[in-house]
Motif scaffolding. Sequence first.
Motif: not given
Length: 350
Positions: A17-20, A22-29
């Motif tokens: 879940q943490l990896a997911q 972080r990936q979502s945050d990177r996409v948002t950024h």
Amino acid sequence: MTKEKPTPPRRTRSDAQLAQKRQSDRVTHRHNRAEAKQRMLKVERDVENTAQRIANIESSVTSLRDDLRAILYQLHQGQAPGSAVSRSDSHQQYAPQQASTQAFTGVSGPLNTHPVNQQPSPADAQRPQTLSASYPHAGLQVECRCGREHKARSECAEYSSFALLYHQTQAALRESPAINEPLPRNPALEDLLSRPKSDNGLALGLGSMIRHFNMANVETHLGFIFLAYRFMRWRLHPDEASLEDVPEWLRLTSVQESTLHPLIIDYIPWPTLRDYLCLNQRQDDRHNAELYMRSFRLKWPSSQQLLSLNVSGKVTLHPDFENVVCDINNWTMGSPWTDVFPYLHMHVGL
């Protein structure tokens, strides 16, 4: 005794879940950075477009100035307008008198009407040196009446008004079709605000001229440009329809028509005051555009908003704006003019 609710266990995420997240945050950024970049690029494009429009306006003004010099040089030489003449020759003949510095001081004073190549009369020769900032055109000297310092002739109200009228004269002499192009009856809000995108050259020119003065408020500023626009529209296209749009109290009086006077006097709302200034041009140098512009007041109803939305949702001036501006009872004169000229109060609304 109230039983305390147990504290809910703290949520914990699994490694997946943490990896997911972080990936979502990177996409948002990345998405936010891309949007910010696009907004910045749009701002840069808008700045470039605005700068280009300003450059085009400056180029048009320069071209108009050179064309005016050319046609006035031809008239001075007895040639037909439009015949071949080099701009360097016309510039040499009609180049403005150069002062010791680039800036000049605008002051009130009489309009010098002696030809450029003719010796001035003894009365003109005795005039103060401070009245020497002038612009030769077709044998006339157009003198600044602004009462403030300028860095360029385009900032001078008297010169700008004179240039607007000469542009029309030039078009008429060349039988240009531009002379028959109708001007809108009323300037749009963006025209009154002197937006660079405006295609109404008259409104843009008047707005550029008046923006150098500090007027009492926004209502007075817009109202004054509106009246000046109606008046100059008639001067450029003097027909019955355009005259009908000029308030009767702003039309030329017999004194104005028969007396050589500064053009900026024509913008003053009160006809008896205009007559007084035409007949007493040499009496008091305190009469200048800066003083008058600071003292004009338009009485806008406090219960009404200046701006409104039309049926299309576009921001426009209030529907009553024209009626208010065209009623002489809504124009008054305040300080500092009323303090300087108490003996002229009978000519204006207070």
